[in-house]
Design an enzyme around this catalytic site. Structure first.
Site, PDB file in Angstrom:
ATOM      1  CG  ASN A   7      -2.129  -8.364  -1.654  1.00  0.00           C
ATOM      2  OD1 ASN A   7      -2.453  -7.192  -1.818  1.00  0.00           O
ATOM      3  ND2 ASN A   7      -1.350  -8.746  -0.643  1.00  0.00           N
ATOM      4  CB  CYS A  16      -1.657 -15.856   9.149  1.00  0.00           C
ATOM      5  SG  CYS A  16      -2.437 -17.332   8.460  1.00  0.00           S
TER       6      CYS A  16
END
Length: 463
Positions: free
Chosen positions: A322, A415
C-alpha cells in the site's frame, strides 16, 4: 435521544450527574458529590458515563462498580444538550457495539482524538511535534469498504440474526442497515439476511464477510459444516444476480475458495490514482477500510518523506504494498524500495502488485520483525528514508535497529497512540526529532485513533 441506551436494569441505582469532561474513548466524566442525592461515602469518586457530554446534566444508571471508579449509562438528558451533541444517524446506535461516538459532532470527535495523541506523546515520551498538521478527514460517512458480520440461527424461533455484537457483549444484534458501511454493501443487508435464512445449512454459518474493491464486491461465507449443493447453488445465484464474487471458507484461511473460479482469479482491486498504481487483493487480505483516508494518508506520507529520484526507502510492515508502490513511484527507476512483511503470502501479493505496475525498483522480503533480522542483507544496505506502519503492538523491537538503517527521515503510521508515543521516545534517544504529526479519521464515529508522524535525524548519538 435516538436509541442511545439499552433498556434500564431496575436493580441498578440511578443518579444525577454534572458532566465535566470527556474520557479518551468518548465517555463523559463526572464525580460523585455534585448532587445532594449522591451517597456520602462515594463523594469524589469518578464516574464514566456512556453517551454523556461535558456541560450536560444527566440522569445515569450505574452499570459497573470498582474501587476507584464506576461506569454508567445515560438514561435521560435533564437540561440543555451540549453544543457538540448531534443526532445519531444509525437506528441501531446504542445497541450495536460498532460505533461509540455518533452522538458527538464530527469536529469534536477529531478534536478528542488529537487530544488523545497529544496526551500520550506527553505522558510516554515527554514530547510534542514542532507542528501539528491538519487532520485527515473522512470524506463520507459510509466509509467502510469491508465488514465481518456475525450470523446466528435461533432454531426455536426459526429466525436468523445477521448483525454485529452488542456493546461489551458477545450477543449479536440484528441489523438491517449500517450507516458507516459502504452504501452498496449496506443496502444489500436485508436481502442477504433473507438469503441466509432460506438455506438448509443456515445453522452452520458462523459469519459472512463483505469486501468492496473499486469495481468489485465479494461475499465470503464462513461455514463450520459442509453446505449441500442446493445451498451452494442458492448462494451462487445470489452472487451472479448481484455481480459479486462468491467465496466459501469451511476452515482456516487456507481453505478459502472462490465459487465459479472460471469467472476470474481470486482478486479484488483498488487504485491509488495520484500515483498511478493498482492493487490486487484477496477478501482475507488486510486493506485499509477507508479508501479516501487511505489515499490522503499515502499522499501525506510521501510528501513528508520528501523523496528524491534515486533514493532508497525501507518500508516495514509493508503488507501488500500500500505504501511501497507509491514510494517506488516517488524514487523513480534509479531508486529502490525494500518492503518487509512477516506473511509470506502478503510478500508474494506485494511482489505481484509491483510487477503488475512495472515497478522493478520495489523488492519484498518475508521476516518476522519482532525477531532479530540484523543478519539479513536487506537490513544492512543503508536507506535515505524509513516508513513504519506496525500493528497495534507498535514497533518497539525494531527501534534498536533504526540507527543502522541511517535514515534521515522516518514516517511512522500508527493505529495505537500509546505504542507510537513509546516508540517515539526511543527514536528521540537515537537522535531523531518529532517534527510533524496529524491524526487521521480512518474510523469515523469510533474511539480508534490513527495517526501519522514525521521524525528527522538532528544529531549523531553513539548508541
Amino acid at each position: 435521544m435516538k436509541q442511545q441506551a439499552k433498556s434500564r436494569k431496575p436493580q441498578q441505582p440511578e443518579y444525577i450527574f454534572q458532566v465535566e469532561t470527556l474520557s479518551h474513548e468518548g465517555r463523559g466524566i463526572a464525580h460523585y458529590g455534585s448532587h445532594p442525592d449522591h451517597p456520602a461515602d462515594k463523594h469524589g469518586k469518578k464516574v464514566f458515563i456512556r453517551y454523556a457530554l461535558p456541560g450536560e446534566t444527566v440522569k445515569a444508571q450505574i452499570t459497573h462498580e470498582a474501587k476507584r471508579l464506576e461506569e454508567a449509562e445515560m438514561v435521560e438528558l435533564l437540561a440543555e444538550p451540549s453544543a457538540n451533541r448531534v443526532e445519531a444517524v444509525c437506528p441501531h446506535y446504542g445497541i450495536c457495539g460498532g460505533c461509540s461516538m455518533q452522538h458527538i459532532h464530527p469536529d469534536e470527535q477529531i478534536h478528542l482524538k488529537q487530544n488523545v495523541l497529544q496526551s500520550h506523546l506527553q505522558h510516554f515520551a515527554g514530547i510534542q511535534p514542532e507542528q501539528w498538521l491538519e487532520p485527515i478527514r473522512s470524506l463520507q460517512s459510509d466509509y467502510r469498504r469491508r465488514a465481518r458480520i456475525g450470523v446466528r440461527y435461533l432454531p426455536k424461533q426459526d429466525r436468523l440474526i445477521l448483525g454485529f455484537r452488542e456493546h461489551h457483549s458477545n450477543r449479536l444484534t440484528s441489523i438491517h442497515t449500517c450507516s458507516v458501511l459502504d452504501k452498496k454493501l449496506s443496502d444489500n443487508l436485508p436481502e442477504l439476511r433473507n438469503l441466509l435464512q432460506s438455506l438448509k445449512g443456515k445453522a452452520h454459518i458462523g459469519h459472512v464477510e463483505l469486501a468492496k474493491g473499486d469495481h468489485e464486491i465479494s461475499l465470503l461465507v464462513r461455514h463450520i459444516e459442509k453446505l449441500n449443493n442446493a445451498d451452494v447453488n442458492q448462494l451462487r445465484q445470489f452472487a451472479l444476480h448481484k455481480g459479486w464474487q462468491l467465496y466459501l471458507q469451511p476452515k482456516g484461511p487456507e481453505s478459502l475458495r472462490r465459487i465459479d473460479e472460471e469467472q476470474g482469479a481470486m482478486r479484488l482491486h483498488y487504485a491509488l490514482n495520484a500515483f498511478d498504481v493498482n492493487f490486487a487483493f484477496s477478501p482475507l487480505d488486510f486493506t485499509q477500510v477507508n479508501a479516501t483516508v487511505n489515499e490522503q494518508m499515502v499522499q501525506l506520507a510521501c510528501e513528508l518523506l520528501q523523496l528524491q529520484q534515486g533514493e532508497r526507502v525501507l518500508d516495514l510492515f509493508c503488507g501488500l504494498g500500500n505504501f511501497s508502490l507509491p514510494l517506488a513511484r516517488c524514487v523513480g527507476a534509479k531508486g529502490q524500495v525494500v518492503g518487509v512483511e512477516a506473511s509470506e503470502e502478503m510478500v508474494q501479493r506485494a511482489t505481484d502488485n509491483a510487477k503488475r505496475n512495472n515497478l522493478v525498483q520495489a523488492s519484498f522480503f518475508s521476516q518476522d520483525l519482532t525477531k532479530d533480522f540484523s543478519h539479513h542483507s536487506w537490513a544492512n544496505q543503508g536507506f535515505d528514508a524509513l516508513l513504519i506502519d506496525p500493528p497495534r503492538a507498535g514497533a518497539y523491537e525494531i527501534m534498536q535497529y533504526v540507527p543502522n538503517f541511517g535514515a534521515k527521515r522516518i514516517v511512522y503510521v500508527s493505529c495505537n497512540p500509546a505504542t507510537l508515543a513509546r516508540d517515539a521516545g526511543v527514536l528521540v534517544q537515537h537522535g531523531y526529532q518529532l517534527k510533524k504529526a496529524a491524526v487521521m479519521d480512518m474510523f469515523t464515529h469510533t474511539e480508534h485513533v490513527e495517526s501519522i508522524a514525521l521524525f528527522e535525524k538532528i544529531q549523531e548519538i553513539n548508541d
